[in-house]
Design an enzyme around this catalytic site. Sequence first.
Site, mmCIF file in Angstrom:
data_model
loop_
_atom_site.group_PDB
_atom_site.id
_atom_site.type_symbol
_atom_site.label_atom_id
_atom_site.label_comp_id
_atom_site.label_asym_id
_atom_site.label_seq_id
_atom_site.Cartn_x
_atom_site.Cartn_y
_atom_site.Cartn_z
ATOM 1 N N SER A 136 0.834 -1.196 0.000
ATOM 2 C CA SER A 136 0.000 0.000 0.000
ATOM 3 C C SER A 136 0.871 1.249 0.000
ATOM 4 C CB SER A 136 -0.863 -0.012 1.266
ATOM 5 O OG SER A 136 -1.408 1.264 1.499
ATOM 6 N N TYR A 162 -2.025 -0.768 10.990
ATOM 7 C CA TYR A 162 -2.280 -1.325 9.652
ATOM 8 C C TYR A 162 -1.139 -0.949 8.710
ATOM 9 C CZ TYR A 162 -3.675 -1.311 4.835
ATOM 10 O OH TYR A 162 -3.659 -1.470 3.471
ATOM 11 N N LYS A 166 1.929 -3.361 6.882
ATOM 12 C CA LYS A 166 2.259 -3.449 5.448
ATOM 13 C C LYS A 166 3.753 -3.197 5.249
ATOM 14 C CE LYS A 166 -1.417 -4.714 3.681
ATOM 15 N NZ LYS A 166 -1.567 -5.843 2.781
HETATM 16 N N1 UFG Z 1 -12.874 11.228 3.426
HETATM 17 C C1 UFG Z 1 -13.912 12.045 3.807
HETATM 18 N N2 UFG Z 1 -15.022 11.482 4.359
HETATM 19 C C2 UFG Z 1 -15.149 10.140 4.553
HETATM 20 C C3 UFG Z 1 -14.073 9.302 4.167
HETATM 21 C C4 UFG Z 1 -12.953 9.879 3.612
HETATM 22 O O1 UFG Z 1 -13.839 13.279 3.648
HETATM 23 O O2 UFG Z 1 -16.174 9.692 5.077
HETATM 24 C C5 UFG Z 1 -11.692 11.812 2.792
HETATM 25 C C6 UFG Z 1 -10.403 11.590 3.568
HETATM 26 O O3 UFG Z 1 -10.219 12.596 4.535
HETATM 27 C C7 UFG Z 1 -9.369 11.619 2.435
HETATM 28 C C8 UFG Z 1 -10.123 11.031 1.240
HETATM 29 O O4 UFG Z 1 -11.498 11.182 1.549
HETATM 30 O O5 UFG Z 1 -9.001 12.935 2.134
HETATM 31 C C9 UFG Z 1 -9.840 9.562 1.008
HETATM 32 O O6 UFG Z 1 -10.046 8.838 2.204
HETATM 33 P P1 UFG Z 1 -10.125 7.236 2.236
HETATM 34 O O7 UFG Z 1 -10.456 6.824 3.618
HETATM 35 O O8 UFG Z 1 -11.017 6.732 1.148
HETATM 36 O O9 UFG Z 1 -8.644 6.794 1.825
HETATM 37 P P2 UFG Z 1 -7.234 7.094 2.525
HETATM 38 O O10 UFG Z 1 -6.404 7.771 1.502
HETATM 39 O O11 UFG Z 1 -7.390 7.747 3.827
HETATM 40 O O12 UFG Z 1 -6.699 5.629 2.823
HETATM 41 C C10 UFG Z 1 -6.623 4.659 1.810
HETATM 42 C C11 UFG Z 1 -6.859 3.279 2.405
HETATM 43 C C12 UFG Z 1 -5.744 2.896 3.312
HETATM 44 C C13 UFG Z 1 -4.452 3.043 2.630
HETATM 45 C C14 UFG Z 1 -4.275 4.390 2.005
HETATM 46 C C15 UFG Z 1 -3.070 4.353 1.134
HETATM 47 O O13 UFG Z 1 -8.052 3.255 3.136
HETATM 48 O O14 UFG Z 1 -5.891 1.538 3.643
HETATM 49 O O15 UFG Z 1 -5.394 4.723 1.185
HETATM 50 O O16 UFG Z 1 -2.586 5.562 0.801
HETATM 51 F F1 UFG Z 1 -3.472 2.835 3.518
#
Ligand code: UFG
Length: 357
Positions: A136, A162, A166
């Site tokens: 990841s 998590y 990884k």
């Molecule tokens: N976000 C919101 N509201 C939500 C969920 C997310 O505004 O309800 C925003 C987050 O703040 C972020 C973006 O949407 O800016 C993406 O968030 P995600 O949770 O979809 O993804 P992340 O980038 O935080 O994390 C993902 C995976 C992880 C992994 C990571 C790798 O969930 O497992 O990408 O870079 F580690």
Amino acid sequence: MEAQRGPTVLVTGGAGFVGSHTVVELLNNGYEVVVVDNLVNVYKGDGTLPVSLKRVEEITHKKVLFYNVDLLNPVLLEEVFRMHKIDCVMHFAALKAVGESVQIPLTYYKNNVTGSIILLEVMKKCNVKKLVYSSSATVYGTPQSLPLTEEHPTGQGCTNPYGKSKYFVEEMIKDLVFSDESWSAISLRYFNPVGAHESGRIGEAPSGIPNNLMPYIAQVAVGTREKLKIFGNDYDTPDGTGVRDYIHIYDLAVGHIDALKKLLEPSFSRWKVYNLGTGTGYSVLDVIKAFEEASGKKIAYEIAPRRPGDIASSYADAQLAKKELNWVARKTLLDMCRDMWRWQSNNPDGYATGPKV
Ligand code: UFG
């Protein structure tokens, strides 16, 4: 004409989101597939095959060999290896909820790290020494520079168990490969996998409240959730919301096939890491807009505080995979949203959705 049957790939976690889409592409490309999954995050249904894999069979018109085995059980795992002539392993099986990993770190380390150690030991015992690992972009921690290349430092600033798991497993595989030249492995660092198979039959089916953006938006669109909370609009990004490199699950699955081909080349140089991303970052507001266009639904949202541990921006430099694997992500953000919407609207309760199963 059906492709000639190729090498046999044992896929751990093959009933899950990334695993099931990769199994489709493996079968479509003529590989033999053996799936091992403990179904901890998978809808089981009432048959011997979990519903996701039944649907993989339906899409590919091929049979899926499946074993309900936990990686923490070396005896059963070895039995599976002894029953088939495995050429290579694709290792997806892991727990992946960032927030949960902070609450129950030992469970995460046991599943993700100990599970991987046991897998590698069994592989060694059975003389199967080729591996594609599901890593990841989280291993990069807080980006020191963007876009993220494979050379960016890893392990520093991984803020949760998590992400650390990884990173640890990547390091472990690397050490193993360099300790014994009969091993070879490729680690694939995913950015943000989203979307679903274009048939709308398989997709991501989070249990409970989705942690990730696109599944949450899809549930708002289908009416399961009232409104999205945008975690912060004061980041140093063009519109203040978080920017990520979203990649269609189909492109990600194809990246695994291209990595596997590379790994199986006699000249392969034992250890390689590739980013799988599009190279383009989109903000939360960009994703909402694209999803509205794809679904024809208005996505209600409110601005909420930043989520602890989140970073402003993350996106890949995907040139290495292009150069060495001849792989590029082809699907657009709109494609991702359209396919996600087809899956979500046909399966509002994921695989548990009534008569369509
Ligand atoms: N976000 C919101 N509201 C939500 C969920 C997310 O505004 O309800 C925003 C987050 O703040 C972020 C973006 O949407 O800016 C993406 O968030 P995600 O949770 O979809 O993804 P992340 O980038 O935080 O994390 C993902 C995976 C992880 C992994 C990571 C790798 O969930 O497992 O990408 O870079 F580690």
